[in-house]
Design an enzyme around this catalytic site. Structure first.
Site, PDB file in Angstrom:
ATOM      1  N   SER A  17      -3.661 -23.781  58.062  1.00  0.00           N
ATOM      2  CA  SER A  17      -3.117 -23.122  59.260  1.00  0.00           C
ATOM      3  C   SER A  17      -2.491 -21.771  58.939  1.00  0.00           C
ATOM      4  O   SER A  17      -1.791 -21.620  57.935  1.00  0.00           O
ATOM      5  CB  SER A  17      -2.056 -24.017  59.901  1.00  0.00           C
ATOM      6  OG  SER A  17      -1.346 -23.276  60.871  1.00  0.00           O
ATOM      7  N   LYS A  73      -0.725 -34.162  70.301  1.00  0.00           N
ATOM      8  CA  LYS A  73      -0.293 -33.370  71.454  1.00  0.00           C
ATOM      9  C   LYS A  73      -0.011 -34.216  72.697  1.00  0.00           C
ATOM     10  O   LYS A  73       0.758 -33.797  73.556  1.00  0.00           O
ATOM     11  CB  LYS A  73      -1.324 -32.290  71.785  1.00  0.00           C
ATOM     12  CG  LYS A  73      -1.329 -31.156  70.769  1.00  0.00           C
ATOM     13  CD  LYS A  73      -2.303 -30.061  71.131  1.00  0.00           C
ATOM     14  CE  LYS A  73      -2.302 -29.001  70.037  1.00  0.00           C
ATOM     15  NZ  LYS A  73      -3.150 -27.861  70.361  1.00  0.00           N
ATOM     16  N   ASP A 109      -0.894 -23.068  74.027  1.00  0.00           N
ATOM     17  CA  ASP A 109      -2.352 -22.873  73.940  1.00  0.00           C
ATOM     18  C   ASP A 109      -2.825 -22.285  75.269  1.00  0.00           C
ATOM     19  O   ASP A 109      -3.666 -21.373  75.310  1.00  0.00           O
ATOM     20  CB  ASP A 109      -3.076 -24.202  73.700  1.00  0.00           C
ATOM     21  CG  ASP A 109      -2.707 -24.822  72.372  1.00  0.00           C
ATOM     22  OD1 ASP A 109      -2.596 -24.080  71.388  1.00  0.00           O
ATOM     23  OD2 ASP A 109      -2.528 -26.054  72.322  1.00  0.00           O
ATOM     24  N   ALA A 134     -14.664 -29.873  76.845  1.00  0.00           N
ATOM     25  CA  ALA A 134     -13.634 -30.422  77.735  1.00  0.00           C
ATOM     26  C   ALA A 134     -12.619 -31.262  76.957  1.00  0.00           C
ATOM     27  O   ALA A 134     -12.014 -32.181  77.490  1.00  0.00           O
ATOM     28  CB  ALA A 134     -14.289 -31.261  78.839  1.00  0.00           C
ATOM     29  N   GLY A 135     -12.428 -30.938  75.671  1.00  0.00           N
ATOM     30  CA  GLY A 135     -11.437 -31.661  74.861  1.00  0.00           C
ATOM     31  C   GLY A 135     -10.043 -31.092  75.102  1.00  0.00           C
ATOM     32  O   GLY A 135      -9.781 -30.471  76.134  1.00  0.00           O
ATOM     33  N   GLY A 136      -9.161 -31.299  74.133  1.00  0.00           N
ATOM     34  CA  GLY A 136      -7.769 -30.867  74.284  1.00  0.00           C
ATOM     35  C   GLY A 136      -7.651 -29.370  74.466  1.00  0.00           C
ATOM     36  O   GLY A 136      -7.001 -28.886  75.401  1.00  0.00           O
ATOM     37  N   TYR A 227     -11.698 -19.373  65.852  1.00  0.00           N
ATOM     38  CA  TYR A 227     -11.266 -18.119  65.205  1.00  0.00           C
ATOM     39  C   TYR A 227     -11.518 -18.130  63.705  1.00  0.00           C
ATOM     40  O   TYR A 227     -11.161 -17.201  62.999  1.00  0.00           O
ATOM     41  CB  TYR A 227      -9.810 -17.806  65.510  1.00  0.00           C
ATOM     42  CG  TYR A 227      -8.835 -18.801  64.946  1.00  0.00           C
ATOM     43  CD1 TYR A 227      -8.438 -19.897  65.702  1.00  0.00           C
ATOM     44  CD2 TYR A 227      -8.305 -18.646  63.673  1.00  0.00           C
ATOM     45  CE1 TYR A 227      -7.554 -20.817  65.198  1.00  0.00           C
ATOM     46  CE2 TYR A 227      -7.412 -19.562  63.155  1.00  0.00           C
ATOM     47  CZ  TYR A 227      -7.042 -20.646  63.923  1.00  0.00           C
ATOM     48  OH  TYR A 227      -6.170 -21.564  63.411  1.00  0.00           O
TER      49      TYR A 227
END
Ligand code: SKM
Length: 280
Positions: A17, A73, A109, A134-136, A227
């Site tokens: 990350s 989440k 987000d 259509a996920g998180g 990204y």
């Protein structure tokens, strides 16, 4: 003014990350002490059952905020005292502010994609838009797109039921007919002004194109959320066809910009954070 801040990211497999570096550099630039720790449940051997303990520990250790990523989440929501409107509508939280014994959940987000879109494709026609995924992340981005004035969003997913569920929830929040599950991608692309890509395809681990290249036309704009790499196959093909494109870097940066503001109450310098991200 508070001079030192301790924050962190809870998630599984987060060693790569770039969020910690973005926060810490911005803290340095602001002249405050800012430490942002990775709390990687994969390395720690922890599961969702350990999330309550992690939050309590963070509070006791004086953390002022936590980012929350996959796969926590949703699971974090029952552990919070308050939710922002976006977080409640999305049923997903990626930013928790810990203050005065209270835990407040936000979704940056959603706000992060919104800001990236506003900046990167300010005048793009958006009467009809197709979204892949259509996920998180897809839910956050779709919500942001409708807030940014997308008239009708066609949601496509390899799991049709998942696309239908997201479309129903979006139509509930934004008005009947604002979103629909997409079953005929070619027809939807024919109608669409732009494309939002929110699946993992194009990431280093999942190379390739998320849709047949022939469905892209020069009049489409293309907004990517992957990204890493910054230039996916999709963006390369789209640019070669003359499409306007928005890479996923903006969302990655603005989720951090918005979280930094929530955690510290300080105003981050977004341009500086964008430049830092680009240099990483
Ligand atoms: O929502 C973000 C989160 O705040 C940070 C992150 C990361 O650094 O991998 C990913 C997203 O889930």
């Amino acid at each position: 003014k508070q001079q030192s801040f301790l924050c962190g990211l809870i998630g599984s497999g987060i060693q790569a990350s770039r969020t910690p570096a973005m926060h810490e550099r911005e803290g340095d630039e602001q002249g405050v002490r800012y430490m942002y720790k990775k709390i990687d449940t994969e390395i720690l051997g922890l599961t969702v059952d350990d999330l309550p303990e992690l939050l309590t520990a963070a509070e006791r250790m004086g953390f002022c905020g936590l980012n929350i990523t996959f796969p926590f989440k949703q699971a974090v929501i029952p552990l919070l005292d308050e939710l922002s409107d976006d977080a409640r509508a999305l049923n997903a939280v990626n930013t928790v502010v810990l203050r005065d014994g209270r835990r407040i959940g936000y979704n940056t987000d959603c706000s992060g994609f919104g800001e990236s879109f506003r900046r990167g494709l300010p005048d793009a026609k958006r009467d009809v838009v197709v979204q892949l995924g259509a996920g998180g992340a897809g839910a956050a981005v779709a919500h942001a797109a409708l807030k940014q004035g997308v008239g009708k969003l066609y949601v496509r997913d390899s799991d049709l039921a998942r696309a239908e569920t997201l479309a129903a929830s979006l139509s509930g929040a934004f008005g009947a007919g604002r979103a629909a599950a997409c079953t005929d991608l070619a027809a939807a692309m024919d109608e669409a002004d732009g494309l939002i890509h929110a699946t993992p395809t194009g990431m280093a681990k999942f190379p390739g194109m998320p849709l047949p290249a022939e469905l892209l036309q020069a009049r489409h704009w293309v907004a990517e959320i992957v990204y890493f790499p910054l230039e996916t196959d999709l963006l390369r093909v789209a640019a070669a066809k003359g499409c306007r494109t928005l890479n996923g870097g903006g969302m990655a940066v603005f989720q951090a910009v918005d979280a930094f503001r929530h955690f510290t109450g300080l105003e981050p310098d977004a341009e500086r954070m964008l430049r830092h991200f680009a240099s990483m």
